[in-house]
Design an enzyme around this catalytic site. Structure first.
Site, mmCIF file in Angstrom:
data_model
loop_
_atom_site.group_PDB
_atom_site.id
_atom_site.type_symbol
_atom_site.label_atom_id
_atom_site.label_comp_id
_atom_site.label_asym_id
_atom_site.label_seq_id
_atom_site.Cartn_x
_atom_site.Cartn_y
_atom_site.Cartn_z
ATOM 1 N N ARG A 1 0.767 -1.063 0.132
ATOM 2 C CA ARG A 1 -0.074 -0.109 0.067
ATOM 3 C C ARG A 1 0.987 1.109 -0.040
ATOM 4 N NH1 ARG A 1 -5.108 -1.967 3.130
ATOM 5 N NH2 ARG A 1 -5.824 -3.331 1.561
ATOM 6 N N CYS A 2 2.090 1.079 -0.311
ATOM 7 C CA CYS A 2 2.826 2.289 -0.555
ATOM 8 C C CYS A 2 2.806 3.094 -1.603
ATOM 9 C CB CYS A 2 4.543 1.806 -0.352
ATOM 10 S SG CYS A 2 5.760 3.088 -0.285
ATOM 11 N N GLY A 3 3.188 4.245 -1.570
ATOM 12 C CA GLY A 3 3.094 5.114 -2.960
ATOM 13 C C GLY A 3 4.102 4.726 -3.722
ATOM 14 N N TYR A 4 5.205 3.987 -3.539
ATOM 15 C CA TYR A 4 6.191 3.225 -4.290
ATOM 16 C C TYR A 4 5.858 2.040 -4.738
ATOM 17 C CZ TYR A 4 9.526 7.156 -2.941
ATOM 18 O OH TYR A 4 10.003 8.523 -3.017
ATOM 19 N N ALA A 5 4.643 1.391 -4.428
ATOM 20 C CA ALA A 5 4.495 0.109 -4.905
ATOM 21 C C ALA A 5 4.648 -0.176 -6.303
ATOM 22 C CB ALA A 5 3.131 -0.430 -4.313
#
Length: 188
Positions: free
Chosen positions: A63-67
């Site tokens: 769920r990270c913006g970098y996913a």
């Protein structure tokens, strides 16, 4: 592998540092090759099994913006796996609680959302005193290059040495990371 100044001083003072006991028990396995990770529903993944090959260890979170980097990591993996690169995703909930899933559900979500087929291990702590022994070792080797967010990348050399840490914002296909991997693949 040359012992670090910190470890020598600690040994002289009789202080036990996290991760040293594991390394001492695996003295024949220098550096990163002394460590392993548990895999969801499978045998553990020992970094020693990849001796002679470069290994990229990345702490991930679905769920990270970098996913989106999971897809780019897949491109990197597809490009270099036949030449010997090993890629290990280490899910972590350390940064912003961005890994709510557990076990095999993490790898399944990464496969469904980003096409990720590289190795995923069990969720682990990657910073602080409770960190997985690999991450404590890496922090002692390169204190200025520790994970500060999800998708931090550690490149391990063919000999188990920690070659460098690449921060979350470093794209997996960035020239600096690709060149570092290429140098290590060509070193054999």
């Amino acid at each position: 592998m040359k012992p670090s100044r910190r470890n020598i001083i600690a040994a002289m003072a009789g202080i036990a540092l996290p991760g040293l006991a594991l390394r001492a028990a695996n003295a024949a396995d220098p550096g990163a090759h002394a460590f392993g990770f548990e895999r969801p529903g499978a045998a553990s993944l020992s970094l020693a099994d990849y001796r002679g090959k470069p290994i990229l260890v990345v702490n991930t979170a679905t769920r990270c913006g970098y996913a989106g980097q999971m897809a780019t990591l897949e491109q990197l993996w597809q490009r270099y796996r036949e030449r010997g690169l090993m890629l290990v995703a280490v899910p972590s909930n350390d940064f912003g609680g961005q890994e709510p899933l557990d076990g095999a559900a993490i790898a399944e979500a990464a496969l469904q959302s980003h096409g990720a087929t590289y190795a995923f291990v069990e969720k682990a702590v990657v910073r602080g005193p409770q960190a997985h022994p690999f991450y404590r070792w890496a922090a002692s080797e390169r204190p200025a290059e520790t994970p500060r967010w999800n998708f931090h990348k550690y490149l391990i050399g063919r000999d188990g040495a920690l070659l460098g840490g690449f921060p979350a914002a470093t794209d997996p296909l960035s020239p600096q990371l690709v060149q570092a991997i290429g140098r290590e693949l060509g070193a054999g």
